[in-house]
Enzyme design. Sequence first.
Site, short mmCIF file in Angstrom:
data_model
loop_
_atom_site.label_atom_id
_atom_site.label_comp_id
_atom_site.label_asym_id
_atom_site.label_seq_id
_atom_site.Cartn_x
_atom_site.Cartn_y
_atom_site.Cartn_z
N ASP A 12 0.83 -1.60 0.09
CA ASP A 12 0.05 0.18 0.06
C ASP A 12 0.71 1.31 -0.03
OD1 ASP A 12 -2.25 1.06 -0.07
OD2 ASP A 12 -2.28 1.21 1.88
N GLY A 13 0.12 2.25 -0.74
CA GLY A 13 1.00 4.07 -1.04
C GLY A 13 1.10 4.47 -2.21
N HIS A 29 2.34 4.05 -8.93
CA HIS A 29 1.50 2.58 -9.57
C HIS A 29 3.00 2.26 -10.29
CE1 HIS A 29 -2.05 2.39 -7.45
NE2 HIS A 29 -1.97 3.18 -8.02
N THR A 58 -11.44 -6.56 -4.09
CA THR A 58 -12.45 -6.48 -4.58
C THR A 58 -13.27 -4.71 -4.74
OG1 THR A 58 -13.24 -7.17 -2.88
CG2 THR A 58 -13.35 -9.04 -4.50
N ARG A 63 -11.69 2.43 -7.64
CA ARG A 63 -11.27 3.85 -7.90
C ARG A 63 -11.42 4.27 -9.33
NH1 ARG A 63 -5.31 2.33 -5.63
NH2 ARG A 63 -6.15 1.56 -3.83
N LEU A 122 10.52 -20.65 -5.40
CA LEU A 122 9.23 -19.63 -4.60
C LEU A 122 7.87 -19.55 -5.34
CD1 LEU A 122 8.24 -17.69 -2.73
CD2 LEU A 122 9.27 -16.00 -4.55
N ARG A 172 1.92 -4.42 5.90
CA ARG A 172 1.60 -3.84 5.48
C ARG A 172 2.08 -2.49 5.57
NH1 ARG A 172 -5.19 -2.25 4.67
NH2 ARG A 172 -4.87 -0.53 3.61
N ARG A 178 -5.18 -1.97 8.99
CA ARG A 178 -6.20 -2.48 9.22
C ARG A 178 -6.01 -3.30 7.68
NH1 ARG A 178 -7.86 2.79 6.61
NH2 ARG A 178 -7.64 3.26 4.61
N LEU A 179 -7.06 -4.02 7.22
CA LEU A 179 -6.69 -5.64 6.86
C LEU A 179 -7.26 -5.45 5.64
CD1 LEU A 179 -7.13 -8.26 9.29
CD2 LEU A 179 -5.23 -7.70 8.82
N GLU A 191 1.31 -12.75 12.64
CA GLU A 191 1.77 -12.22 13.22
C GLU A 191 2.27 -10.91 11.99
OE1 GLU A 191 3.31 -12.54 16.27
OE2 GLU A 191 2.83 -14.62 16.23
C1 IPE Z 1 -5.78 -2.62 -0.55
O1 IPE Z 1 -5.55 -1.12 -0.28
C2 IPE Z 1 -6.13 -3.06 -1.64
C3 IPE Z 1 -4.17 -3.28 -1.74
C4 IPE Z 1 -3.03 -3.23 -1.55
C5 IPE Z 1 -4.16 -3.77 -3.48
P1 IPE Z 1 -5.99 -0.03 -0.36
O2 IPE Z 1 -5.37 1.34 -0.59
O3 IPE Z 1 -7.30 -0.37 -1.40
O4 IPE Z 1 -6.99 0.06 0.68
P2 IPE Z 1 -7.73 0.71 1.87
O5 IPE Z 1 -9.53 0.95 0.57
O6 IPE Z 1 -6.71 2.04 2.00
O7 IPE Z 1 -7.97 0.14 3.12
C1 IPE Z 2 -1.40 0.64 -3.72
O1 IPE Z 2 -1.55 1.62 -3.08
C2 IPE Z 2 -2.46 -0.85 -3.93
C3 IPE Z 2 -3.30 -0.70 -5.06
C4 IPE Z 2 -4.32 -0.89 -5.02
C5 IPE Z 2 -2.67 -1.08 -5.85
P1 IPE Z 2 -3.11 2.95 -3.38
O2 IPE Z 2 -2.77 3.04 -5.02
O3 IPE Z 2 -3.70 2.10 -2.30
O4 IPE Z 2 -2.37 4.12 -2.46
P2 IPE Z 2 -2.52 4.63 -1.95
O5 IPE Z 2 -2.83 3.84 -0.53
O6 IPE Z 2 -3.94 5.39 -1.84
O7 IPE Z 2 -1.47 5.90 -1.52
MG MG Z 3 -3.84 2.43 -0.45
#
Ligand code: IPE
Ligand code: IPE
Ligand code: MG
Length: 224
Positions: A12-13, A29, A58, A63, A122, A172, A178-179, A191
Amino acid sequence: MNPIKHVAIIMDGNGRWGLKKKKSRNYGHKIGLNTVEKIIKATIKNNIKYLTLYAFSTENWKRPKKEINFLFSLLENFLKNKITDLNNQDIKLKIIGKKKFTKKLNNLLTFSEKKTSYNKKLQINLALNYGSKSELINSFNVLKKNKININEKNISKHLFTKNIPDPDLLIRTGNTQRLSNFLLWQLAYSEIFFERKLWPDFNEKDYNQILFKFKKVKRNFGNI
Ligand code: IPE
Ligand code: IPE
Ligand code: MG
């Protein structure tokens, strides 16, 4: 020291990283994909057998089209350019999630899975159009339809992750705790490590530090 068989990652991020660099979310990305390659290499170095990467949930269909299309074009190019290389490295690719994309992408995913299906070094589980709740509902429905007992073993057997050991740890990135509908069943005893860095900034050293910390955790599984 805890052994590590399976690492799961919520990558994420990317979007925030792109904007922080005064560029687009999509730029984030694109650069995030470099981190994916680095982490795959580091996972092999650490002799870990399973790596599960959350790439598209899902819920991510909410987006903008432009971002969704870009993500899938990145994936398509990545597979086209790298599948031979992954195969040569003895990496097996498995998609977890419902393959409901364009026909072209569905075919490419199936081709990539087939091509690498005998590999042993792997296994990468790529979570695409993955949602844990829908995965569980599907499993319950299969059991109900076939009048199979509802128990832990049978539920697990009808998830995308059947025959894969549960993740030992979840990482994460992106400073969010969060999950997001990821592996809710499979993470019951994993963990969890929340990492402040955004995914494109995450590197092998950060990863190794988390693995090192994990190895020293006392895992109880309810025992003392
Ligand atoms: C979780 O990240 C999904 C992926 C990393 C693919 P999101 O950025 O979509 O999660 P939320 O919506 O902030 O919880
Ligand atoms: C990548 O991070 C996860 C995917 C859903 C591809 P994000 O696109 O959620 O990036 P942030 O959280 O908005 O920064
Ligand atoms: Mg995100």
